[in-house]
Every structure is written in C-alpha cells, then in structure tokens.
Design a protein around this motif. Sequence first.
Motif, PDB file in Angstrom:
ATOM      1  N   UNK A  56       6.816 -46.994  85.600  1.00 49.47           N
ATOM      2  CA  UNK A  56       8.130 -47.612  85.539  1.00 49.47           C
ATOM      3  C   UNK A  56       9.157 -46.777  86.299  1.00 49.47           C
ATOM      4  N   UNK A  57      10.210 -47.408  86.836  1.00 51.85           N
ATOM      5  CA  UNK A  57      11.286 -46.639  87.461  1.00 51.85           C
ATOM      6  C   UNK A  57      11.881 -45.649  86.460  1.00 51.85           C
ATOM      7  N   UNK A  58      12.112 -44.437  86.906  1.00 53.62           N
ATOM      8  CA  UNK A  58      12.684 -43.423  86.037  1.00 53.62           C
ATOM      9  C   UNK A  58      11.677 -42.700  85.173  1.00 53.62           C
ATOM     10  N   UNK A  59      10.389 -42.957  85.393  1.00 54.44           N
ATOM     11  CA  UNK A  59       9.349 -42.324  84.579  1.00 54.44           C
ATOM     12  C   UNK A  59       8.734 -41.143  85.310  1.00 54.44           C
ATOM     13  N   UNK A  60       8.127 -40.236  84.541  1.00 56.15           N
ATOM     14  CA  UNK A  60       7.447 -39.102  85.137  1.00 56.15           C
ATOM     15  C   UNK A  60       6.184 -39.496  85.868  1.00 56.15           C
ATOM     16  N   UNK A  61       5.497 -40.524  85.387  1.00 54.67           N
ATOM     17  CA  UNK A  61       4.262 -40.944  86.055  1.00 54.67           C
ATOM     18  C   UNK A  61       4.561 -41.422  87.471  1.00 54.67           C
ATOM     19  N   UNK A  62       5.717 -42.035  87.679  1.00 55.03           N
ATOM     20  CA  UNK A  62       6.075 -42.475  89.022  1.00 55.03           C
ATOM     21  C   UNK A  62       6.221 -41.278  89.964  1.00 55.03           C
ATOM     22  N   UNK A  63       6.773 -40.181  89.447  1.00 57.17           N
ATOM     23  CA  UNK A  63       6.938 -38.980  90.268  1.00 57.17           C
ATOM     24  C   UNK A  63       5.584 -38.429  90.704  1.00 57.17           C
ATOM     25  N   UNK A  64       4.670 -38.236  89.757  1.00 56.04           N
ATOM     26  CA  UNK A  64       3.381 -37.655  90.119  1.00 56.04           C
ATOM     27  C   UNK A  64       2.554 -38.627  90.963  1.00 56.04           C
ATOM     28  N   UNK A  65       2.661 -39.933  90.700  1.00 59.81           N
ATOM     29  CA  UNK A  65       1.923 -40.916  91.498  1.00 59.81           C
ATOM     30  C   UNK A  65       2.391 -40.889  92.955  1.00 59.81           C
ATOM     31  N   UNK A  66       3.698 -40.850  93.164  1.00 61.47           N
ATOM     32  CA  UNK A  66       4.219 -40.828  94.529  1.00 61.47           C
ATOM     33  C   UNK A  66       3.837 -39.541  95.250  1.00 61.47           C
ATOM     34  N   UNK A  67       3.823 -38.435  94.519  1.00 60.32           N
ATOM     35  CA  UNK A  67       3.425 -37.179  95.146  1.00 60.32           C
ATOM     36  C   UNK A  67       1.949 -37.178  95.511  1.00 60.32           C
ATOM     37  N   UNK A  68       1.137 -37.773  94.665  1.00 57.56           N
ATOM     38  CA  UNK A  68      -0.289 -37.887  94.982  1.00 57.56           C
ATOM     39  C   UNK A  68      -0.518 -38.761  96.204  1.00 57.56           C
ATOM     40  N   UNK A 128      -9.425 -32.625  93.616  1.00 58.04           N
ATOM     41  CA  UNK A 128      -9.156 -32.177  94.987  1.00 58.04           C
ATOM     42  C   UNK A 128      -7.660 -32.170  95.279  1.00 58.04           C
ATOM     43  N   UNK A 129      -6.922 -33.112  94.686  1.00 56.43           N
ATOM     44  CA  UNK A 129      -5.483 -33.190  94.914  1.00 56.43           C
ATOM     45  C   UNK A 129      -4.695 -32.195  94.065  1.00 56.43           C
ATOM     46  N   UNK A 130      -5.306 -31.693  92.985  1.00 59.77           N
ATOM     47  CA  UNK A 130      -4.587 -30.767  92.103  1.00 59.77           C
ATOM     48  C   UNK A 130      -4.115 -29.533  92.863  1.00 59.77           C
ATOM     49  N   UNK A 131      -4.989 -28.978  93.701  1.00 59.36           N
ATOM     50  CA  UNK A 131      -4.611 -27.797  94.471  1.00 59.36           C
ATOM     51  C   UNK A 131      -3.500 -28.074  95.459  1.00 59.36           C
ATOM     52  N   UNK A 132      -3.528 -29.267  96.063  1.00 64.99           N
ATOM     53  CA  UNK A 132      -2.496 -29.636  97.031  1.00 64.99           C
ATOM     54  C   UNK A 132      -1.134 -29.719  96.352  1.00 64.99           C
ATOM     55  N   UNK A 152       4.232 -26.075  93.006  1.00 64.46           N
ATOM     56  CA  UNK A 152       4.182 -24.981  92.061  1.00 64.46           C
ATOM     57  C   UNK A 152       3.201 -25.182  90.927  1.00 64.46           C
ATOM     58  N   UNK A 153       3.086 -24.170  90.048  1.00 67.60           N
ATOM     59  CA  UNK A 153       2.046 -24.156  89.010  1.00 67.60           C
ATOM     60  C   UNK A 153       2.286 -25.120  87.863  1.00 67.60           C
ATOM     61  N   UNK A 154       3.337 -25.940  87.948  1.00 67.93           N
ATOM     62  CA  UNK A 154       3.531 -26.966  86.919  1.00 67.93           C
ATOM     63  C   UNK A 154       2.352 -27.935  86.906  1.00 67.93           C
ATOM     64  N   UNK A 199      -9.061 -33.946  86.887  1.00 69.27           N
ATOM     65  CA  UNK A 199      -7.782 -34.572  87.212  1.00 69.27           C
ATOM     66  C   UNK A 199      -6.669 -33.526  87.152  1.00 69.27           C
ATOM     67  N   UNK A 200      -5.424 -33.976  87.044  1.00 69.93           N
ATOM     68  CA  UNK A 200      -4.257 -33.105  87.138  1.00 69.93           C
ATOM     69  C   UNK A 200      -3.496 -33.122  85.816  1.00 69.93           C
TER      70      UNK A 200
END
Length: 341
Positions: A149-161, A242-246, A252-254, A273-274
């Motif tokens: 959803x807009x404004x959610x944390x999952x959207x942030x990590x999904x877009x970064x992935x 594989x994406x976790x390291x990227x 950062x280590x978050x 997974x991450x």
Amino acid sequence: MTSAETTRRRVLGAGLGALAAVSAGCSGNSGPVRRLRLATGPEGGPYNAFGQALAQAVAASGHRIEIVPVSTAASVDNLRRLADGSVELALAMGDVAGDAVLGREPFPRPTAATALARVYVNYTHLLVPADGPVRSVGDLAGRPVAVGAPGSGVQVVAERLLRAAGLSGAPVSASAPTPAPAPAPTPVPVPTADERQLGLAASVDALREGSVAALFWSGGVPTPALADLARELPLRFLPLDAQAGVLRERYGPVYSPVTLPAGVYGLTEPVGTIGVGNYLLARADVPQGVVRDLLQVVFDRWRDLLREVTAGARLEPRFAISTGEVPLHPGAVTYYRSVYG
C-alpha cells in the motif's frame, strides 16, 4: 559496527550512574493518566494487532498510561504523523525509520524520531503461483506486481529490490561501451515491473484472481493471510538472499539475510530472504518516566504482544537496542541501563 551502534553500546555500558539523575522524570502511579496515540497500520494487519495488544497490556499494568492505537497506512505514514505531532508513538520498519531520521526520500527533512525498541523482524515475502512463469526476480519485468500500500514499509523494500534488479525503468547499455572515438551504443530501455500499490488483503485477492503475477509482503512468519492463501493456491516463494547483500551494501545493515523455514506456508525446504527490523518509536518529548514504564510492560508482556504477529520470536534487551541510525529515547537508555545492571 556503525558509529551509532558504538555510541549506543558505550551509553548502555556506562552503568547506572545516571539513573538517579533522571528519576525525577518517572511517571509513578499517581497523577493524571498520560494518553499516548500509537500509529500502527491498517486494520487487520500485524502493526494494528501489536498496537491493540499493547493497549490492552498497558491498561492491565497499573501504570497511569493509556495507549490509543491509530489505524494508518503503516511505516512511512507513521513517521510523518510522528513528525507533525498527531501521534506520540509509532511502529515502523527500520529502513523507513532510518530514512526519516536522515532526511532521505521520501522525507524532505530529518525527522526527530527516537527509538524505544526493535521489537521483531519482518521477513520479506515474494510469492507467485507455483504453476506460473515467474521463477526469479528478473522474470517480473513487464508483469503486474503487488508492491504494498502507499505509505507502507513493504512498498519501500519492494521498490528497492526492483531497483536493485534493474527493473526500475532506468536505461542500461545493450553492450559494453566501445572505445573512443566510436559512439557509445544506444541505451535500451529495461522492461519494468508494473507496480500495483495494493494493501495485503487486496494483494492476496489480486494474486488469487490472476490480476497480478507476484506479491511482495514484509511481515512476521507466518503471516496469517498468506498462510490461508497457501492452503488454497499452490505458491512459490522466490529466494531473495542474492539481493540481501546488494540492499545491505546500498542502504546499510538495516537489511539482513534471514530464512523462511521449511514447514511454514507448506514449504518443503528453507527459502533465503531479507529481514528488516520493526521499531517502536516515540517523539523525543514523551517523558522519560513514561517511556520506562511503557518498556517495562513491553518486556513483561512480549509473548502476548508478539503472539499474533510472528511465531517463535523472542524479545531481549540486546536485540531491542539495535536500532541503527535511530537514536534511543533517553528514557529507553535509562531502562536498558537498569536491565543491564
């Protein structure tokens, strides 16, 4: 270890010398009830469940605190509400909280948020129909994907992935650059994932109906809505180790590597997974004594608080203080000093 973590360890290792100096801020069991609004997440989601459980635990504790859960869009929305003063407490994923404190996109300026505890870890889920064509992150190119959803944390990590996988729409070269003076090859547009901003319930419905090819989710294990879906629809959980390291290198280590265990969601083998921590946050002007009383309830009742959120999690002080770039509230520092002795 980051400089923030080094400083945090130093502070917590300083002992109890400063405890008496701040004891005047204790809320005690007399005086008016302190009412604290807690920004959680959508109704029916894990943040909302945690907030409701915390409100009940605080009410039964005898402390003169009242927790009022506020339904929101989750992490990004929660940090904005914390910044504008419409809530005193908030739950948020660690990556979003770090972005807010540092003033990184989508936050136009640094947010003066403080951490009370890292309470549990979200596991990033990327699931697709087992009989579908998607077998890797790269296969999402050109396909509709539910990213939260807009404004959610999952959207942030999904877009970064997706960005890390080259599916953000940025052009890339079709071949290696040729030596000068030959012209560089014409960039070829990368087919992007078709991002659909949907909450968890709508994402599950869309995957079931076939209107999206994949679903991103970040939450506890098991997430009930996904466990229910797995019982009616054969699913494949795509590995993201594989994406976790990227992501860790870029942000950062978050971000840390974690594993969806065999048996959950009917998995026959573990899936890498991450992981991203979830923080309980407060405005810096929440009194120190109130924070200490609240943390006492959190640590006394953590089993009840996490029961409906994530299985098998355990909350311990050494885990809870790992809040990355987000500084601990002074009242939290005092509480953890008392725990460490």
